[in-house]
Scaffold this motif. Structure first.
Motif, mmCIF file in Angstrom:
data_model
loop_
_atom_site.group_PDB
_atom_site.id
_atom_site.type_symbol
_atom_site.label_atom_id
_atom_site.label_comp_id
_atom_site.label_asym_id
_atom_site.label_seq_id
_atom_site.Cartn_x
_atom_site.Cartn_y
_atom_site.Cartn_z
ATOM 1 N N LEU A 98 -43.053 -21.854 -3.212
ATOM 2 C CA LEU A 98 -41.747 -21.856 -2.618
ATOM 3 C C LEU A 98 -40.763 -22.008 -3.741
ATOM 4 N N LEU A 99 -39.866 -21.130 -4.155
ATOM 5 C CA LEU A 99 -38.892 -21.224 -5.113
ATOM 6 C C LEU A 99 -37.678 -20.812 -4.726
ATOM 7 N N ASP A 100 -37.338 -21.113 -3.468
ATOM 8 C CA ASP A 100 -35.936 -20.830 -2.788
ATOM 9 C C ASP A 100 -35.106 -21.655 -3.470
ATOM 10 N N GLY A 101 -33.915 -21.240 -3.856
ATOM 11 C CA GLY A 101 -33.019 -22.107 -4.286
ATOM 12 C C GLY A 101 -33.001 -22.502 -5.758
ATOM 13 N N ILE A 102 -34.323 -22.409 -6.446
ATOM 14 C CA ILE A 102 -34.630 -22.772 -7.694
ATOM 15 C C ILE A 102 -33.443 -22.281 -8.770
ATOM 16 N N ALA A 103 -33.017 -23.190 -9.766
ATOM 17 C CA ALA A 103 -32.211 -22.814 -10.728
ATOM 18 C C ALA A 103 -33.106 -22.902 -12.249
ATOM 19 N N ILE A 104 -32.859 -21.768 -12.809
ATOM 20 C CA ILE A 104 -33.631 -21.702 -14.041
ATOM 21 C C ILE A 104 -32.462 -21.209 -15.509
ATOM 22 N N GLU A 105 -32.383 -22.241 -16.285
ATOM 23 C CA GLU A 105 -31.333 -21.976 -17.409
ATOM 24 C C GLU A 105 -32.055 -22.041 -18.714
ATOM 25 N N GLY A 106 -32.050 -21.038 -19.420
ATOM 26 C CA GLY A 106 -32.950 -20.888 -20.397
ATOM 27 C C GLY A 106 -34.524 -21.081 -20.260
ATOM 28 N N GLY A 107 -35.144 -21.281 -21.436
ATOM 29 C CA GLY A 107 -36.424 -21.401 -21.228
ATOM 30 C C GLY A 107 -37.500 -20.196 -21.636
ATOM 31 N N ASP A 108 -38.970 -20.736 -21.653
ATOM 32 C CA ASP A 108 -39.811 -19.911 -21.942
ATOM 33 C C ASP A 108 -40.800 -19.614 -20.680
ATOM 34 N N TRP A 109 -40.778 -18.542 -19.884
ATOM 35 C CA TRP A 109 -41.639 -18.443 -18.621
ATOM 36 C C TRP A 109 -42.474 -17.237 -19.013
ATOM 37 N N SER A 110 -42.945 -17.086 -20.345
ATOM 38 C CA SER A 110 -43.892 -15.990 -20.587
ATOM 39 C C SER A 110 -45.149 -16.210 -19.901
ATOM 40 N N TYR A 111 -45.869 -15.050 -19.483
ATOM 41 C CA TYR A 111 -47.374 -15.148 -19.181
ATOM 42 C C TYR A 111 -47.375 -15.889 -17.845
ATOM 43 N N THR A 112 -46.159 -16.085 -17.171
ATOM 44 C CA THR A 112 -46.546 -17.102 -15.879
ATOM 45 C C THR A 112 -46.827 -15.946 -14.770
ATOM 46 N N ASN A 113 -47.565 -16.419 -13.595
ATOM 47 C CA ASN A 113 -47.937 -15.585 -12.338
ATOM 48 C C ASN A 113 -46.890 -16.016 -11.452
ATOM 49 N N LEU A 114 -46.044 -14.913 -11.114
ATOM 50 C CA LEU A 114 -44.833 -14.937 -10.417
ATOM 51 C C LEU A 114 -44.948 -13.912 -9.140
ATOM 52 N N ARG A 115 -46.029 -13.757 -8.889
ATOM 53 C CA ARG A 115 -46.374 -12.542 -7.847
ATOM 54 C C ARG A 115 -45.835 -12.943 -6.528
ATOM 55 N N GLN A 116 -45.131 -12.073 -5.821
ATOM 56 C CA GLN A 116 -44.694 -12.413 -4.597
ATOM 57 C C GLN A 116 -43.698 -13.468 -4.099
ATOM 58 N N VAL A 117 -43.255 -13.882 -5.341
ATOM 59 C CA VAL A 117 -42.208 -15.158 -5.164
ATOM 60 C C VAL A 117 -40.944 -14.758 -4.962
ATOM 61 N N ASN A 118 -40.071 -15.577 -4.281
ATOM 62 C CA ASN A 118 -38.556 -15.230 -3.984
ATOM 63 C C ASN A 118 -37.626 -15.829 -5.159
ATOM 64 N N LEU A 119 -37.072 -14.713 -5.901
ATOM 65 C CA LEU A 119 -36.070 -15.055 -6.998
ATOM 66 C C LEU A 119 -34.991 -14.375 -6.848
ATOM 67 N N SER A 120 -34.478 -14.125 -5.498
ATOM 68 C CA SER A 120 -33.318 -13.282 -5.128
ATOM 69 C C SER A 120 -32.066 -14.089 -5.556
ATOM 70 N N LYS A 121 -31.201 -13.403 -6.209
ATOM 71 C CA LYS A 121 -29.920 -13.932 -6.584
ATOM 72 C C LYS A 121 -30.092 -14.975 -7.676
ATOM 73 N N GLN A 122 -31.028 -15.150 -8.210
ATOM 74 C CA GLN A 122 -31.250 -15.852 -9.373
ATOM 75 C C GLN A 122 -30.466 -15.759 -10.824
ATOM 76 N N THR A 123 -30.041 -16.680 -11.424
ATOM 77 C CA THR A 123 -29.347 -16.326 -12.836
ATOM 78 C C THR A 123 -30.631 -16.739 -13.735
ATOM 79 N N MET A 124 -30.983 -15.658 -14.295
ATOM 80 C CA MET A 124 -32.221 -16.002 -15.450
ATOM 81 C C MET A 124 -31.806 -15.184 -16.630
ATOM 82 N N LYS A 125 -30.518 -15.165 -16.738
ATOM 83 C CA LYS A 125 -29.907 -14.601 -18.136
ATOM 84 C C LYS A 125 -30.334 -15.090 -19.525
#
Length: 201
Positions: A98-125
């Motif tokens: 469950l990733l609702d409301g998660i905040a991600i600022e920078g970083g390396d998320w390469s090769y991650t499995n994010l299938r079917q997760v909710n990242l709506s309205k996230q700032t992942m610039k």
């Protein structure tokens, strides 16, 4: 509240423990188990978690700065309003998390499995998502400007209202997801046209 500084743990089982409101600085955890562990509001800085299992753990409102979670498993974990700043998450599996409301600022998320997760309205610039599996994920209205999505899988991902301008989109199959309502730049538009067989001069 507890505080651990520069401690090292290998193959330690922390399952079902109450580790809420703790502070971890410069600690290393290798192949440790945190199944069902309460890690709500925990704060990590410069820590390393390598091949750890966070299955079913709660990390609600946790804060992580410049920490690394590499090849970790978060199956069924709750990361509600957790925050990751400049963290290295390479190879970690978030299937069923469950990733609702998660905040991600920078970083390396390469090769991650994010299938079917909710990242709506996230700032992942600007974050790195190279070869990440985002199949069937909810990315509605997400800010992915200047993100590195090289080789990412976006099969049936929901991207309506998302902003992809300036993102690196090499080796992306534009036909595998719906582009309706997605903001793209001119270079991406040309690549979309080419993916459908158009000859662009």
């Amino acid at each position: 509240m507890f505080q651990y500084i520069d401690r090292q743990y290998e193959r330690v089982d922390f399952s079902q423990q109450d580790l809420k409101n703790g502070e971890l600085k410069g600690c290393s955890f290798i192949r440790c188990i945190f199944r069902g562990t309460a890690l709500d509001e925990i704060w990590t800085s410069g820590c390393q978690f390598i091949e750890c299992d966070f299955g079913g753990a709660t990390l609600n409102a946790s804060l992580h700065k410049r920490s690394a979670f590499t090849n970790c498993r978060f199956a069924g974990a709750n990361l509600f309003v957790a925050k990751f700043e400049d963290c290295k998450m390479m190879g970690s599996d978030f299937a069923g998390a469950l990733l609702d409301g998660i905040a991600i600022e920078g970083g390396d998320w390469s090769y991650t499995n994010l299938r079917q997760v909710n990242l709506s309205k996230q700032t992942m610039k600007g974050i790195r998502l190279m070869e990440a599996d985002l199949s069937e994920s909810n990315l509605q209205k997400a800010d992915l400007r200047e993100a590195d999505l090289t080789g990412a899988k976006l099969f049936k991902a929901v991207l309506k209202g998302a902003d992809l301008r300036g993102a690196k989109m090499d080796r992306i199959d534009y036909r595998s997801f719906d582009l309706t309502g997605v903001r793209i730049d001119l270079e991406q538009a040309v690549n979309v046209a080419r993916s459908y067989g158009a000859k662009v001069d």
